[in-house]
Design an enzyme around this catalytic site. Structure first.
Site, PDB file in Angstrom:
ATOM      1  N   ASP A 125      -1.887   8.981  -3.276  1.00 49.11           N
ATOM      2  CA  ASP A 125      -1.262   8.157  -4.313  1.00 49.11           C
ATOM      3  C   ASP A 125      -2.176   8.133  -5.535  1.00 49.11           C
ATOM      4  OD1 ASP A 125      -3.014   6.616  -2.558  1.00 49.11           O
ATOM      5  OD2 ASP A 125      -2.510   4.890  -3.794  1.00 49.11           O
ATOM      6  N   GLU A 170      -3.787   3.799  -1.475  1.00 50.69           N
ATOM      7  CA  GLU A 170      -5.154   3.357  -1.758  1.00 50.69           C
ATOM      8  C   GLU A 170      -5.213   2.511  -3.029  1.00 50.69           C
ATOM      9  OE1 GLU A 170      -9.094   3.068  -3.337  1.00 50.69           O
ATOM     10  OE2 GLU A 170      -7.488   4.164  -4.312  1.00 50.69           O
TER      11      GLU A 170
HETATM   12 ZN    ZN Z   1      -9.234   6.872  -5.280  1.00 50.73          ZN
END
Ligand code: ZN
Length: 462
Positions: free
Chosen positions: A88, A151
């Protein structure tokens, strides 16, 4: 292990690595509306699918873990080592000269959102694995690549993964810096408030986010001579800049300082604590005056170690505690704000919270504080030494441990360290416009990871 052969093979895959990174960059995998089978949005799910498909083509076993994370491995049995990367990204934002979601190869660099954070490092791991597999390098222990997709928005992917799968005994994330981060301070976030009405203090605002030193703060006061305020500003000793303008009995005070991340507050100049200091020096009515004076006393301007609040502490391996009074707002009824603390491994979250809450109480506030414990893998552990050895052998640079105030993807995961991929002295513009990775680094990182995997997975002491 014949490292020359492995490294030569990785060099031969240079163009393929560039194309694979381009494929991953083409997915705008920032957090979007959840869909069926795509809890973080379709683009993140498609990026995960694409990465797992490439891993399958390489002959790895792959697994989709709840559409939130993926697994890839070519070894048998319980993994000893895990590598945790994420697919991501944060949204592109403004200011791009190149296209954010289409890789641009220019001047030895690959530009695109995620090139360094963290798609490029994920690609380096995939090709390190491919080299080891294709060349039949023997490994005594298993390892796996874990690809997350949340994340940037709180790591709920890893929470889910840990609820459904076992984490390997040792792991590293290539989602921070080389050489290696083995200590991450604990973090406290505190929200505090007190009822407050005032005839003289009309408004007060400073800071928007808890984890940053505020660069701007402002207040409006009424019925206080402008000369008194100007004198107080001049006598405050603050390096932050005061702008003072009056109209019809009201005076507006604007303060400009320097922003910094809350983990490195000494790099900033806190506009909010400068404003509080000024306000504590002028003749405001109670209870506003008492509350502001209390804050000025417990959390003085230019103090970043929490000494006055009684929370200061330090240790030899993680350095000193840092404290930032980062947010304060007055809405006419309540005065409330927030504080960010990063504390060393010698302390516990509960003990810091207790001391902080007591300091806020002395200043007249009710507080709610909570946080996470520090994270540490000892620098003399064989795992850390093995990774640093791989780093040194490939780069020729000295491998040393780093302690940070921020948290990485492995914060709170036992046996986890951050290993790569930013290096000191190079700004890859992660989260900014025209993020890039050098192609040489993309290839060299694959060599470092191949050496690290081979050495950890053939170690007898881990
Ligand atoms: Zn990162």
């Amino acid at each position: 292990m014949n490292t020359e052969k492995i490294f030569g093979y990785i060099d031969s895959m240079r163009d393929e690595m560039i194309n694979t990174l381009g494929e991953l960059i083409s997915h705008p995998s920032f957090r979007q509306e959840p869909e069926e089978g795509a809890p973080y949005g379709r683009a993140a799910r498609e990026c995960l699918g694409s990465a797992l498909e490439i891993c399958e083509k390489f002959g790895f076993k792959t697994e989709n873990v709840g559409d939130r994370a993926g697994l890839a491995s070519f070894t048998e049995g319980e993994p000893l080592l895990g590598i945790l990367a994420h697919l991501d990204v944060v949204p592109a934002g403004d200011g791009w000269v190149r296209e954010p979601y289409k890789a641009t190869v220019e001047g030895g660099k690959i530009y695109g959102r995620g090139a360094m954070d963290d798609k490029g490092p994920a690609v380096s791991v995939m090709y390190a694995m491919k080299a080891l597999k294709d060349l039949g390098v023997p490994l005594k222990h298993g390892f796996e690549l874990i690809l997350g997709t949340d994340e940037e928005c709180g790591s709920s992917d890893i929470k889910y993964f840990r609820e459904h799968r076992r984490m390997p005994r040792w792991l590293f994330t290539p989602d921070a810096n080389f050489p290696l981060i083995n200590i991450e301070k604990g973090r406290i976030e505190s929200r505090f408030a007190a009822p407050c009405r005032s005839k003289k203090l009309i408004s007060l605002h400073g800071g928007k986010t808890v984890n940053a030193v505020p660069a701007f703060a402002s207040a409006e006061v009424e019925g206080i001579p402008e000369a008194e305020i100007i004198n107080a500003a001049a006598g405050s000793g603050c390096t932050a800049e005061f702008g003072i303008t009056s109209e019809g009995g009201r005076t507006k005070i604007e303060v400009r300082g320097v922003s910094a991340h809350a983990s490195t507050p000494a790099a900033g100049d806190n506009a909010l604590t400068a404003l509080i200091k000024l306000l504590s020096l002028i003749n405001i009515d109670e209870p506003a005056k008492g509350l502001l004076s209390g804050l000025a006393r417990e959390f003085p301007y230019k103090e970043t170690d929490g000494r006055s609040a009684g929370v200061a502490t330090r240790d030899g391996i993680s350095g000193e505690l840092t404290l930032v009074l980062s947010v304060l707002d007055f809405d006419g009824e309540n005065l409330g704000g927030a504080i960010d603390i990063r504390f060393p491994v010698c302390e516990t979250a509960a003990s810091v919270c207790n001391k902080l809450d007591a300091a806020l109480k002395r200043a007249g506030f009710e507080a709610r504080s909570g946080g996470s414990e520090p994270h540490c893998v000892p620098s003399d552990s064989p795992f850390v030494k093995t990774l640093l050895g791989a780093y040194e052998s490939v780069t020729g640079k000295k491998g040393e441990c780093i302690a940070i105030g921020g948290g990485t993807y492995v914060h709170g995961i036992p046996g986890g360290v951050a290993f790569g991929c930013e290096v000191e002295g190079e700004d890859n513009r992660i989260h900014g416009a025209d993020e890039f990775i050098r192609i040489d680094a993309l290839v060299e990182n694959a060599k470092i990871f191949a050496a690290a995997i081979a050495e950890v997975c053939n170690s007898d002491s881990l």
